[in-house]
Write an enzyme that holds these catalytic residues in place. Sequence first.
Site, PDB file in Angstrom:
ATOM      1  N   GLU A 309       0.815  -1.216   0.000  1.00 27.52           N
ATOM      2  CA  GLU A 309       0.000   0.000   0.000  1.00 27.52           C
ATOM      3  C   GLU A 309       0.848   1.265   0.000  1.00 27.52           C
ATOM      4  O   GLU A 309       0.577   2.238   0.693  1.00 27.52           O
ATOM      5  CB  GLU A 309      -0.957  -0.003   1.204  1.00 27.52           C
ATOM      6  CG  GLU A 309      -1.915  -1.177   1.193  1.00 27.52           C
ATOM      7  CD  GLU A 309      -2.896  -1.153   2.351  1.00 27.52           C
ATOM      8  OE1 GLU A 309      -4.077  -1.463   2.112  1.00 27.52           O
ATOM      9  OE2 GLU A 309      -2.486  -0.830   3.481  1.00 27.52           O
ATOM     10  N   ASP A 383      -8.187  -9.077   3.744  1.00 30.01           N
ATOM     11  CA  ASP A 383      -7.945  -7.957   4.662  1.00 30.01           C
ATOM     12  C   ASP A 383      -9.005  -7.880   5.744  1.00 30.01           C
ATOM     13  O   ASP A 383      -9.860  -6.995   5.704  1.00 30.01           O
ATOM     14  CB  ASP A 383      -7.889  -6.636   3.882  1.00 30.01           C
ATOM     15  CG  ASP A 383      -7.467  -5.455   4.747  1.00 30.01           C
ATOM     16  OD1 ASP A 383      -6.954  -5.672   5.847  1.00 30.01           O
ATOM     17  OD2 ASP A 383      -7.666  -4.305   4.308  1.00 30.01           O
ATOM     18  N   GLU A 411     -12.930  -2.633  11.668  1.00 28.28           N
ATOM     19  CA  GLU A 411     -12.838  -1.873  10.423  1.00 28.28           C
ATOM     20  C   GLU A 411     -13.914  -2.270   9.423  1.00 28.28           C
ATOM     21  O   GLU A 411     -14.502  -1.414   8.759  1.00 28.28           O
ATOM     22  CB  GLU A 411     -11.448  -2.075   9.808  1.00 28.28           C
ATOM     23  CG  GLU A 411     -11.250  -1.388   8.483  1.00 28.28           C
ATOM     24  CD  GLU A 411      -9.852  -1.615   7.909  1.00 28.28           C
ATOM     25  OE1 GLU A 411      -9.596  -1.133   6.797  1.00 28.28           O
ATOM     26  OE2 GLU A 411      -9.021  -2.274   8.585  1.00 28.28           O
TER      27      GLU A 411
END
Length: 722
Positions: A309, A383, A411
């Site tokens: 990332e 993820d 998240e």
Amino acid sequence: MKVNSLFFVLIFSFVTNSIQAEDGYRLWLRYDQVKDAQQLNTYREAIGGWLVEGESPTFEVIRKELQLGLSGLLGAYMPSLQSVEQDGMLLAGTPSSSPLIASLNLNAQLDTLADEGYIITQKTVNTHPTTIITAKHDVGVLYGIFHYLRLLQTHQRIDKLSIQSTPDVMHRVLNHWDNLDRTVERGYAGFSIWDWHRLPEYIAPHYIDYARANASIGINGTVLTNVNANALVLTPHYLEKAAALADVFRPFGIKVYLTARFSAPVEIGGLETADPLDPEVQQWWNEKANEIYEFIPDFGGFLVKANSEGQPGPQNYGRTHADGANMLADAVAEHGGIVMWRAFVYSEEEPEDRAKQAYNEFKPLDGAFRDNVMVQVKNGAIDFQPREPFHPLFGAMPQTPLMMEFQITQEYLGQGTHLVFLAPLFEEVLQSDTYAQGEGATVAKVIDGSLHNYQITGMAGVANIGTDRNWTGHHFGQANWYTFGRMAWDMNMSSRDIADEWIGMTFSNDEGAMRNIRTMMLNSHEAVVNYMTPLGLHHIMGAGHHYGPGPWVAEMPRADWTSVYYHQADKEGIGFDRTETGSNAVEQYFPPVARKFGEPESCPNKYLLWFHHLDWDYKMKSDNILWDEIAFHYQAGVDSVRLMQEKWNSLESEIDQERFQHVKSFLEIQEKEADWWKDACLNYFQTFSKLPIPEGVEKPEESLEYYQNLSFPFAPGIRPRW
């Protein structure tokens, strides 16, 4: 550090909070007097006094904890006695700190335990029946004290105790994704608890409370800073501040770790390169490590996110992950430090299948890492999705210690307002069978080192902690912090047992109340999977902030940041084909697992669309067609939240009003957002299936365009851009 003065603040803080409103600050360490009169009398008769033999900052912690816990739970001040003077005494210490315990010849039992393990047993000392809490080291005694107090908090019997407990893994670490400006990436409970501006001079009371809570569940490490690292934390200005925190945490058995930005030699060191094979770079890291250990003598080591990332890493210089990890490992090795190198990597080029990349990059490096390196692997290959099959790297690297990484912060699970108990998710992953050495080679046996004889072991959890008064935003978010610690210590603990402990310590030991809260908790993960990503759907959330549904997300800088990349819905069907006719990611698993996942008929429904692209009218085992099954799952998720509301509302007379109303309000948010997920996703997928929403499923309240136009530019937890 002046431990006694700090503990004056600690005791004042917790006692003050005990007479104020129930705001959740005390977490699961609520040492209020036992309410059941018969149970209280039993405990008072059984506990005649206590004695701690040993001198160290940790033994001072133990004395304060016993005084606080026993006085609160038994409703009477119980000072330490000077000797074993009566029946029912509690004696704590190590064989080396306590002559009385040394005389009991418990060394043979202690030798079977890890360094932090402990024994709680009952012996006769000076003619008096006595409960003994002992360990090889003082921190083990501390863990044993918390275990004993937990028995009292949950109304367990304390006669005839014979307990031996030892941690499954060595390094049980919270990863704080906290930034130096006090924002928290993927944080939903306020700002960072680390007040860097006021450190090192001001030691806030909540630092001690934080350490105490972690020690109570066996967490022995904390990574203070975000994996998307800022090199400034490695400068003396911040090392002095980190050292102040390390001083607070040390008596609780907690080590401090820092994230290492791979480009730090360039950014703060003045070098022209960060190439891990460059001698000047290696020397810079060696000197930096020496400097850190001057500030923090028991510094745990580095956590690294590299070449993922946009983060810099060894691949920038044509080097491997092993090259980068080994350079840092060499720098901390002489000090006893470790490196936790994250396997969450994926290239910037459009991949064949992002789920395959970590395996493809790390499997060839098995055996190439230094002995003090652990590769930290997320529970699944994408993820932290609401549900993923276990990561194929588990079992695939027998020569490289693999460290589990769970995400405690929610998240992708409703963030700070949804009640989602994560123990079933963790348990599902840990008990999954890799078949790495035949049947029974579970992920847990990989992580604890028993399968491959790993010499270092660990588990990491991405923290959900912030400055909200109740620490985690949602009162039930505390249960996930608690779960991580308990399961890192004992990976075979059941979700039910963890829930019962936490409920008894946090809300109530009344069986009716416990039954209702337990049902809510144990069903909550399946509920959120159903109303967000049923049947193996994944990565269909809103872009950037990951808040709310976004199955239509298509325009992003990278294909693997979009939702359409993962669900691949078209007029024929839905799902990502990871069989041999697609990306063949299933081949990364050992053959028995690959065969099971590789055929729709044998693939568990919960992973079906993770591995298979199926027609909308594919006949399910339930005899429903796939489209109807998806719709029924979405409705079941919404219905489950409504049932949670009913059960919670029935507890109004059992729960203090402040926490009751807080959770009630959050459940109303959760029900509203579960409906939102159902309606938005069914509206969108119906544009491909062209099939009617089946009877029994509530029709969407708004148009697809309405949901697509919703915008949340200031959703919490958005990743910072340096």
